[in-house]
Design an enzyme around this catalytic site. Structure first.
Site, short mmCIF file in Angstrom:
data_model
loop_
_atom_site.label_atom_id
_atom_site.label_comp_id
_atom_site.label_asym_id
_atom_site.label_seq_id
_atom_site.Cartn_x
_atom_site.Cartn_y
_atom_site.Cartn_z
N ASP A 83 0.82 -1.20 0.00
CA ASP A 83 0.00 0.00 0.00
C ASP A 83 0.86 1.26 0.00
OD1 ASP A 83 -2.53 1.22 0.12
OD2 ASP A 83 -2.39 1.46 2.29
N HIS A 84 0.39 2.28 -0.70
CA HIS A 84 1.05 3.60 -0.70
C HIS A 84 2.55 3.52 -0.98
CE1 HIS A 84 -2.16 6.34 0.35
NE2 HIS A 84 -2.61 5.47 1.24
N HIS A 177 -6.94 10.69 5.67
CA HIS A 177 -6.20 9.65 6.40
C HIS A 177 -6.06 9.95 7.90
CE1 HIS A 177 -4.43 8.46 2.38
NE2 HIS A 177 -4.66 7.29 2.92
N HIS A 205 -9.78 5.51 0.50
CA HIS A 205 -8.71 5.56 1.53
C HIS A 205 -9.21 6.38 2.71
CE1 HIS A 205 -4.96 4.04 -0.54
NE2 HIS A 205 -5.91 3.88 -1.45
N ASN A 227 -10.20 0.88 2.39
CA ASN A 227 -8.94 0.82 3.14
C ASN A 227 -9.12 1.33 4.57
OD1 ASN A 227 -7.87 0.14 0.67
ND2 ASN A 227 -6.22 1.64 0.74
N THR A 230 -6.38 3.11 10.72
CA THR A 230 -6.42 3.77 12.03
C THR A 230 -7.48 3.18 12.96
OG1 THR A 230 -5.61 5.77 10.97
CG2 THR A 230 -6.66 6.03 13.13
O1 G3H Z 1 -4.20 3.13 2.71
C1 G3H Z 1 -4.67 2.96 3.86
C2 G3H Z 1 -5.70 3.79 4.35
O2 G3H Z 1 -6.13 4.73 3.49
C3 G3H Z 1 -6.13 3.76 5.74
O3 G3H Z 1 -6.49 5.04 6.22
O4 G3H Z 1 -5.82 4.79 8.57
O5 G3H Z 1 -7.34 6.60 7.88
O6 G3H Z 1 -8.12 4.25 7.85
P1 G3H Z 1 -6.98 5.17 7.72
ZN ZN Z 2 -4.41 5.34 2.15
#
Ligand code: G3H
Ligand code: ZN
Length: 271
Positions: A83-84, A177, A205, A227, A230
């Site tokens: 991811d990312h 995020h 996301h 996704n 957190t």
């Molecule tokens: O790519 C992962 C996410 O976009 C998770 O985002 O931690 O805000 O749920 P989040």
């Molecule tokens: Zn993300």
């Protein structure tokens, strides 16, 4: 069960109008919890390792090997996703290690450079049968690079998908995020317009900041891969803090159980 392919999990969810949860793995306990939660719910899930998590561990191989092993040992259909990733070399390493999909995040680059770099990653990944997600519109709240309130324009998105050949697109529709509160207001009308404009599945996301009803409506409007990072860390850390113990198993065990329960709840909500 053998490792699932992210593209297949996403396609299966899309075919039934459902969403599939993609959950961030930081520690081995996260991976174990996501597998346990998916098994308990009888749902599929994507285990994802971000480039930031790889930086935390100092290397991709150990945490990727552990995550892949957990996914392969599970009775649930699970895939493993990078991811990312902004680093092309990390993408190549992940492909060699056996992940089934990657998100290449060139959103900090200018448009032409983003298209060029993303198309190159798509060519490399498709040659290895690896599914590629990219991002256009900058989802807010990450590392100060992305502007909160950003939105993905459907015409721009269509041009970007055609120019790059990506398999899925992460879109900016009001989420941000790393939110600790679940009160993000999504632009559901925009999600619907993006779904109508594009033939690739849409990825949300920053889903931790979206309330349950918002997640349901987002999936109804066309989001497929959801996704979540957190939100799992919130329940993980709350459980750790509730246990005053020296043996890590005495606080990591309850944290793992709490994350598994939340994954079961969320995967059920999405599908
Ligand atoms: O790519 C992962 C996410 O976009 C998770 O985002 O931690 O805000 O749920 P989040
Ligand atoms: Zn993300």
């Amino acid at each position: 069960m053998p490792l699932a392919a992210t593209g297949e999990l996403v396609a299966e969810a899309a075919a039934t109008g459902a969403g599939v949860g993609a959950f961030n793995v930081i520690t081995l306990e996260h991976a174990e919890a996501i597998a346990a939660g998916a098994e308990a719910a009888g749902r599929s899930a994507i285990l994802q390792l971000s480039q930031n998590a790889v930086r935390y561990h100092g290397a991709l191989a150990p945490i990727a090997a552990a995550t892949l092993a957990v996914a392969k040992a599970s009775t649930a259909q699970l895939s493993v996703h990078l991811d990312h990733a902004t680093d092309g070399a990390l993408v190549g390493e992940a492909v060699d290690l056996g992940v089934s999909s990657v998100m290449f995040d060139a959103s900090a680059l200018d448009y032409a450079e983003n298209v060029r770099a993303t198309a190159a990653v798509v060519a490399e990944c498709h040659a290895a049968d690896v599914w590629v997600e990219a991002e256009l519109g900058e989802v807010g709240g990450k590392d100060g690079v992305h502007a909160p309130g950003a939105r993905t324009d459907p015409d721009d998105a269509l041009a970007y998908v055609e120019a790059t050949g990506v398999d899925a697109l992460a879109v900016a529709v009001g989420s941000s995020h790393a939110m600790l509160t679940r009160d993000a207001a999504l632009d559901f009308d925009l999600i619907g317009r993006l779904r109508s404009a594009l033939r690739v599945p849409l990825v949300l996301h920053g889903s931790s900041g979206v309330p349950d009803d918002g997640l349901r409506r987002a999936v109804e409007q066309g989001i497929v891969k959801v996704n979540i990072g957190t939100q799992l860390n919130k329940v993980f850390t709350a459980a750790v803090r509730a246990h005053d113990a020296v043996d890590p198993r005495k606080y990591l065990g309850p944290a793992r159980d709490a994350v598994a329960a939340e994954v079961a709840r969320l995967t059920t909500l999405l599908s």
